[in-house]
Design a protein around this motif. Structure first.
Motif, PDB file in Angstrom:
ATOM      1  N   ALA A  65      38.229  31.908  31.669  1.00  0.00           N
ATOM      2  CA  ALA A  65      38.087  33.109  30.861  1.00  0.00           C
ATOM      3  C   ALA A  65      37.571  34.258  31.705  1.00  0.00           C
ATOM      4  N   GLY A  66      37.694  35.447  31.177  1.00  0.00           N
ATOM      5  CA  GLY A  66      37.118  36.595  31.843  1.00  0.00           C
ATOM      6  C   GLY A  66      38.159  37.546  32.405  1.00  0.00           C
ATOM      7  N   HIS A  67      37.667  38.642  32.980  1.00  0.00           N
ATOM      8  CA  HIS A  67      38.552  39.640  33.567  1.00  0.00           C
ATOM      9  C   HIS A  67      37.792  40.398  34.647  1.00  0.00           C
ATOM     10  N   THR A  68      38.543  41.128  35.458  1.00  0.00           N
ATOM     11  CA  THR A  68      37.963  41.984  36.489  1.00  0.00           C
ATOM     12  C   THR A  68      38.584  43.362  36.373  1.00  0.00           C
ATOM     13  N   GLU A  69      37.767  44.413  36.466  1.00  0.00           N
ATOM     14  CA  GLU A  69      38.299  45.761  36.308  1.00  0.00           C
ATOM     15  C   GLU A  69      37.580  46.742  37.228  1.00  0.00           C
ATOM     16  N   GLY A  70      38.260  47.859  37.507  1.00  0.00           N
ATOM     17  CA  GLY A  70      37.677  48.932  38.293  1.00  0.00           C
ATOM     18  C   GLY A  70      37.972  50.266  37.644  1.00  0.00           C
ATOM     19  N   TRP A  71      36.988  51.172  37.656  1.00  0.00           N
ATOM     20  CA  TRP A  71      37.114  52.502  37.043  1.00  0.00           C
ATOM     21  C   TRP A  71      36.737  53.556  38.066  1.00  0.00           C
ATOM     22  N   VAL A  72      37.405  54.715  38.013  1.00  0.00           N
ATOM     23  CA  VAL A  72      37.057  55.828  38.891  1.00  0.00           C
ATOM     24  C   VAL A  72      37.293  57.140  38.158  1.00  0.00           C
ATOM     25  N   ARG A  73      36.409  58.096  38.399  1.00  0.00           N
ATOM     26  CA  ARG A  73      36.577  59.445  37.846  1.00  0.00           C
ATOM     27  C   ARG A  73      36.883  60.402  38.990  1.00  0.00           C
ATOM     28  N   VAL A  74      37.958  61.183  38.821  1.00  0.00           N
ATOM     29  CA  VAL A  74      38.360  62.196  39.794  1.00  0.00           C
ATOM     30  C   VAL A  74      38.551  63.491  39.020  1.00  0.00           C
ATOM     31  N   GLY A  75      37.541  64.366  39.046  1.00  0.00           N
ATOM     32  CA  GLY A  75      37.615  65.576  38.237  1.00  0.00           C
ATOM     33  C   GLY A  75      37.719  65.221  36.770  1.00  0.00           C
ATOM     34  N   ASP A  76      38.746  65.739  36.099  1.00  0.00           N
ATOM     35  CA  ASP A  76      38.959  65.444  34.682  1.00  0.00           C
ATOM     36  C   ASP A  76      39.729  64.148  34.460  1.00  0.00           C
ATOM     37  N   HIS A  77      40.140  63.497  35.532  1.00  0.00           N
ATOM     38  CA  HIS A  77      40.966  62.298  35.416  1.00  0.00           C
ATOM     39  C   HIS A  77      40.108  61.037  35.457  1.00  0.00           C
ATOM     40  N   THR A  78      40.443  60.087  34.618  1.00  0.00           N
ATOM     41  CA  THR A  78      39.855  58.761  34.675  1.00  0.00           C
ATOM     42  C   THR A  78      40.975  57.758  34.911  1.00  0.00           C
ATOM     43  N   VAL A  79      40.796  56.915  35.926  1.00  0.00           N
ATOM     44  CA  VAL A  79      41.817  55.933  36.299  1.00  0.00           C
ATOM     45  C   VAL A  79      41.167  54.556  36.308  1.00  0.00           C
ATOM     46  N   TRP A  80      41.914  53.534  35.888  1.00  0.00           N
ATOM     47  CA  TRP A  80      41.359  52.187  35.899  1.00  0.00           C
ATOM     48  C   TRP A  80      42.437  51.153  36.184  1.00  0.00           C
ATOM     49  N   VAL A  81      41.976  50.006  36.668  1.00  0.00           N
ATOM     50  CA  VAL A  81      42.836  48.835  36.797  1.00  0.00           C
ATOM     51  C   VAL A  81      42.074  47.666  36.189  1.00  0.00           C
ATOM     52  N   ARG A  82      42.816  46.728  35.630  1.00  0.00           N
ATOM     53  CA  ARG A  82      42.192  45.577  34.983  1.00  0.00           C
ATOM     54  C   ARG A  82      43.076  44.357  35.170  1.00  0.00           C
ATOM     55  N   VAL A  83      42.467  43.251  35.556  1.00  0.00           N
ATOM     56  CA  VAL A  83      43.152  41.968  35.682  1.00  0.00           C
ATOM     57  C   VAL A  83      42.539  41.026  34.655  1.00  0.00           C
ATOM     58  N   ASN A  84      43.324  40.607  33.690  1.00  0.00           N
ATOM     59  CA  ASN A  84      42.827  39.788  32.590  1.00  0.00           C
ATOM     60  C   ASN A  84      42.990  38.299  32.852  1.00  0.00           C
ATOM     61  N   ARG A  85      42.077  37.535  32.271  1.00  0.00           N
ATOM     62  CA  ARG A  85      42.153  36.073  32.255  1.00  0.00           C
ATOM     63  C   ARG A  85      42.339  35.478  33.651  1.00  0.00           C
ATOM     64  N   SER A  86      41.601  36.001  34.591  1.00  0.00           N
ATOM     65  CA  SER A  86      41.695  35.462  35.941  1.00  0.00           C
ATOM     66  C   SER A  86      40.428  35.835  36.700  1.00  0.00           C
ATOM     67  N   LEU A  87      39.855  34.900  37.426  1.00  0.00           N
ATOM     68  CA  LEU A  87      38.609  35.155  38.147  1.00  0.00           C
ATOM     69  C   LEU A  87      38.899  35.819  39.490  1.00  0.00           C
TER      70      LEU A  87
END
Length: 253
Positions: A65-87
């Motif tokens: 179970a679980g997930h891994t994700e990353g978030w970043v803010r660049v000015g007015d932009h928010t970008v993210w990546v997420r990997v679900n159900r994997s360590l």
């Protein structure tokens, strides 16, 4: 971008359609999670963080179970990546997040409506009546459609293809949720399972189609309150769902 789906791996990459407080809200929320690793990252955009969930159990799709994700803010932009159900380790997600950030451009917001023909048009009569004037919209032919209205409402519809094993897991989960009373089943044609969350604070439906092993998830909420939009009845949401289900079926079979 469309999710990449497989047993144990669902990778999604996205960015905000409009300026929002989601970055700070998620940073505060995830930093306080008990079962997880949280890290602030320097050198990516204006601010960045990563989070890897570690649940003390094994779960669906025959993977931890679980997930891994990353978030970043660049000015007015928010970008993210997420990997679900994997360590997946955080150090493996950071390079992917950096590659996505390299592609951040003002053009992401200069063209507020970019929809393929597979998504319902922003001037569709049902969307116009129930959802209101669409200010931002993005879509993918493969299939995902997201809309933000001038009322501050968000409508998201996303579909994925499932393996036979994953479809069985989805149906088993659906059966458990129905027994527990967290969802209720809605009338649907043979071979299609349509359920709705019993939580009266959100509009959330799941639809699975056995013949093509397709799954559709739809969420409709007020962006500020996170709750059901004021003045939208269940009959209104049913109409939206009929439009989205038909568009989804036309696109993916």
């Amino acid at each position: 971008m469309p999710s990449q789906w497989g047993i144990g791996s669902d990778v999604s990459i996205g960015y905000s359609l409009a300026p929002s407080e989601s970055f700070e809200r998620e940073r505060v929320r995830l930093a306080g999670e008990q079962f997880g690793e949280f890290v602030e990252w320097d050198g990516i955009g204006d601010a960045a963080f990563g989070f890897s969930e570690r649940l003390p159990m094994r779960a669906f799709y025959h993977t931890p179970a679980g997930h891994t994700e990353g978030w970043v803010r660049v000015g007015d932009h928010t970008v993210w990546v997420r990997v679900n159900r994997s360590l997946v380790p955080l150090e493996d997600v950071r390079p992917l997040l950096e590659k996505v950030v390299e592609r951040v451009s003002p053009a992401m917001h200069e063209h507020p409506i970019v929809l393929p023909e597979e998504c319902p048009a922003v001037d569709h009569p049902v969307i116009a009546r129930v959802f209101g004037e669409v200010e931002y919209a993005r879509g993918d032919a493969g299939w995902g459609c997201s809309y933000i209205s001038s009322r501050g409402w968000v409508l998201r519809a996303g579909g994925v293809s499932l393996s036979s094993e994953a479809l069985k897991e989805e149906n088993d989960i659906s059966d458990r949720n129905l027994r527990d009373g967290t969802t209720r089943r809605l009338p649907s044609p043979p071979g299609i399972r349509w359920t709705r969350s019993a939580n009266d604070r959100v509009w959330r439906d799941l639809v699975t189609r056995d013949a093509t092993r397709q799954k559709l998830e739809v969420n409709f909420r007020d962006a500020e309150s996170g709750s059901r939009p004021t003045g939208v009845s269940e009959a209104d949401f049913d109409e939206l769902m009929d439009v989205l289900i038909q568009a989804w079926r036309d696109a993916v079979g």
